[in-house]
Design a protein around this motif. Structure first.
Motif, PDB file in Angstrom:
ATOM      1  N   SER A  64     -39.506  50.086  -2.570  1.00  0.00           N
ATOM      2  CA  SER A  64     -40.332  50.376  -0.871  1.00  0.00           C
ATOM      3  C   SER A  64     -41.433  50.112  -0.278  1.00  0.00           C
ATOM      4  O   SER A  64     -42.308  49.817  -1.407  1.00  0.00           O
ATOM      5  CB  SER A  64     -40.346  52.044  -0.559  1.00  0.00           C
ATOM      6  OG  SER A  64     -39.356  52.549  -0.921  1.00  0.00           O
ATOM      7  N   LYS A  65     -41.213  49.692   0.701  1.00  0.00           N
ATOM      8  CA  LYS A  65     -42.538  48.842   1.593  1.00  0.00           C
ATOM      9  C   LYS A  65     -42.463  49.484   2.940  1.00  0.00           C
ATOM     10  O   LYS A  65     -41.137  49.344   3.427  1.00  0.00           O
ATOM     11  CB  LYS A  65     -42.241  47.196   1.319  1.00  0.00           C
ATOM     12  CG  LYS A  65     -43.488  46.631   2.223  1.00  0.00           C
ATOM     13  CD  LYS A  65     -44.709  46.889   1.397  1.00  0.00           C
ATOM     14  CE  LYS A  65     -46.266  46.458   1.766  1.00  0.00           C
ATOM     15  NZ  LYS A  65     -46.814  46.633   1.200  1.00  0.00           N
ATOM     16  N   SER A  66     -43.529  49.955   4.017  1.00  0.00           N
ATOM     17  CA  SER A  66     -43.745  50.541   4.617  1.00  0.00           C
ATOM     18  C   SER A  66     -44.946  49.806   5.579  1.00  0.00           C
ATOM     19  O   SER A  66     -45.268  49.480   4.942  1.00  0.00           O
ATOM     20  CB  SER A  66     -44.117  52.245   4.398  1.00  0.00           C
ATOM     21  OG  SER A  66     -43.070  52.854   3.826  1.00  0.00           O
TER      22      SER A  66
ATOM     23  N   ARG B 239     -40.102  51.250   7.429  1.00  0.00           N
ATOM     24  CA  ARG B 239     -39.965  51.602   6.335  1.00  0.00           C
ATOM     25  C   ARG B 239     -38.881  49.636   5.873  1.00  0.00           C
ATOM     26  O   ARG B 239     -37.644  50.269   6.349  1.00  0.00           O
ATOM     27  CB  ARG B 239     -39.048  52.467   5.842  1.00  0.00           C
ATOM     28  CG  ARG B 239     -39.624  52.815   4.896  1.00  0.00           C
ATOM     29  CD  ARG B 239     -39.089  54.496   4.176  1.00  0.00           C
ATOM     30  NE  ARG B 239     -38.530  55.085   2.660  1.00  0.00           N
ATOM     31  CZ  ARG B 239     -39.705  54.966   2.448  1.00  0.00           C
ATOM     32  NH1 ARG B 239     -40.956  54.793   2.717  1.00  0.00           N
ATOM     33  NH2 ARG B 239     -39.658  54.834   0.839  1.00  0.00           N
TER      34      ARG B 239
ATOM     35  N   ASP C  42     -36.550  49.777   1.331  1.00  0.00           N
ATOM     36  CA  ASP C  42     -36.109  51.358   1.550  1.00  0.00           C
ATOM     37  C   ASP C  42     -35.127  51.575  -0.262  1.00  0.00           C
ATOM     38  O   ASP C  42     -34.222  51.924   0.062  1.00  0.00           O
ATOM     39  CB  ASP C  42     -35.996  52.245   2.581  1.00  0.00           C
ATOM     40  CG  ASP C  42     -35.730  53.796   2.707  1.00  0.00           C
ATOM     41  OD1 ASP C  42     -36.269  53.984   1.763  1.00  0.00           O
ATOM     42  OD2 ASP C  42     -34.942  54.030   3.538  1.00  0.00           O
TER      43      ASP C  42
ATOM     44  N   THR D  73     -45.563  49.885  -1.863  1.00  0.00           N
ATOM     45  CA  THR D  73     -45.415  51.040  -1.574  1.00  0.00           C
ATOM     46  C   THR D  73     -44.729  51.555  -2.719  1.00  0.00           C
ATOM     47  O   THR D  73     -46.068  52.470  -3.443  1.00  0.00           O
ATOM     48  CB  THR D  73     -44.816  51.314  -0.397  1.00  0.00           C
ATOM     49  OG1 THR D  73     -45.074  51.096   0.617  1.00  0.00           O
ATOM     50  CG2 THR D  73     -44.795  52.930   0.220  1.00  0.00           C
TER      51      THR D  73
END
Ligand SMILES: Nc1ncnc2c1ncn2[C@@H]1O[C@H](COP(=O)(O)OP(=O)(O)OP(=O)(O)O)[C@@H](O)[C@H]1O
Ligand SMILES: [Mg+2]
Length: 302
Positions: free
Chosen positions: A12-14, A19, A22, A58
């Protein structure tokens, strides 16, 4: 060549409230070309950047042969990557560009000319990169990824800007690289562009996985689509859910089921006592399937 696999696990990366990726998980196997598909903004480049250690996830992991990029012994000899908007020094010639990068990749000077030949830039070898067309830049970017003869290739939208002859050339090149046993991951936002190139397909939408299978399974999905009209919409929804069919609402009150044939739907409706006013088999192009897959999650996440 025994190339390492790529493993993406719960990645995941926000970016602030966005987002971008996800909880994404998929595997890219060696000896095959894997298409990484998704519409603009789906999270393809962000995933590749995490795989290359350019940005930190993340949460979750992205590994090559079980290791993070930063932990690879010889990263440039293991992974060749061309991300979008590669910035070439505009004043440098194509040959110099490769020669400058060659030592880092452990390649001899002579490799530059070999690669320019391979990507069809022999005649442009002494031209400054600043004057290159998009397609020429793509070819040069590809040559640069091959400098270290890496077993793993990550190419972000390599077909962008290529003419039809160039797309065919790219297809043959990627197929031959995979046939040598390499792990080849190639992203695109257009399925048609890579349809004839890829063995496996991973589709994402809004950062989430929506489909992952050999291309042949997606083709089978394309061939099975059934249009249904019923006065008992709730009954149809319940039936589709029980049977695991994916259902898309049509504009006129109809519904489309995919991954199932008309006879199976008819039988299941009959058994369930569900009244149908229309039941028809429809073919769909692979592109339709792609659009539907990516549209379904958009609806679900809004
Ligand atoms: N550095 C960043 N800061 C803020 N948002 C970002 C950043 N990088 C990416 N995003 C956002 O993350 C999402 C995914 O972007 P990404 O570039 O990964 O998509 P993509 O699938 O590569 O799209 P395209 O087909 O247009 O190349 C988008 O909403 C984008 O705006
Ligand atoms: Mg991108």
């Amino acid at each position: 060549m025994t190339a390492p696999a790529i493993e993406i696990r719960h990645l995941s990366k926000s970016f602030g409230p966005v987002r971008a990726v996800d909880d994404l998980s998929f595997t890219v196997a060696p000896g095959r070309v894997t298409g990484f598909l998704g519409p603009n903004g789906a999270g393809k480049t962000t995933t590749l950047r995490m795989l290359l250690g350019l940005i930190a996830p993340t949460s979750g992991t992205a590994t090559i042969g079980g290791r993070r990029y930063a932990d690879l012994d010889r990263p440039l000899r293991t992974v060749g990557a061309a991300l979008e908007a590669a910035d070439f020094h505009p004043g440098r010639t194509a040959r110099d560009h490769l020669r400058v990068s060659a030592p880092k990749a452990g390649a001899p000077d002579s490799r530059a000319d070999e690669l320019l030949e391979l990507v069809g830039l022999r005649e442009a070898a002494n031209r400054r990169v600043g004057g290159f067309s998009l397609g020429m830049r793509q070819r040069l970017g590809l040559a640069a990824t091959l400098l270290g003869d890496p077993p793993v290739l990550l190419l972000d939208e390599p077909a962008n800007g290529l003419d039809p002859e160039g797309i065919r050339w790219l297809r043959d090149l990627l197929r031959s690289l995979a046939a040598e046993g390499r792990t080849v991951l190639v992203s695109s936002h257009v399925l048609a562009e890579v349809q004839q190139t890829v063995d496996d397909i991973v589709v994402i939408s809004r950062g989430r996985l929506v489909h992952s299978s050999p291309l042949s399974e997606l083709v089978a999905l394309a061939e099975h689509r059934v249009r249904v009209t019923t006065p008992d919409r709730a009954g149809l929804l319940a039936l589709a859910e029980r049977a695991g069919w994916s259902l898309t609402a049509g504009p006129d009150g109809s519904a489309e089921l995919s991954g199932v044939d008309a006879a199976t739907v008819g039988h299941a409706a009959f058994t369930a006592g569900l009244e149908l006013h229309e039941l028809s088999a429809r073919g769909a192009s692979l592109e339709d399937v792609f659009l539907r897959l990516t549209a379904v999650t958009e609806g679900a996440t809004r």
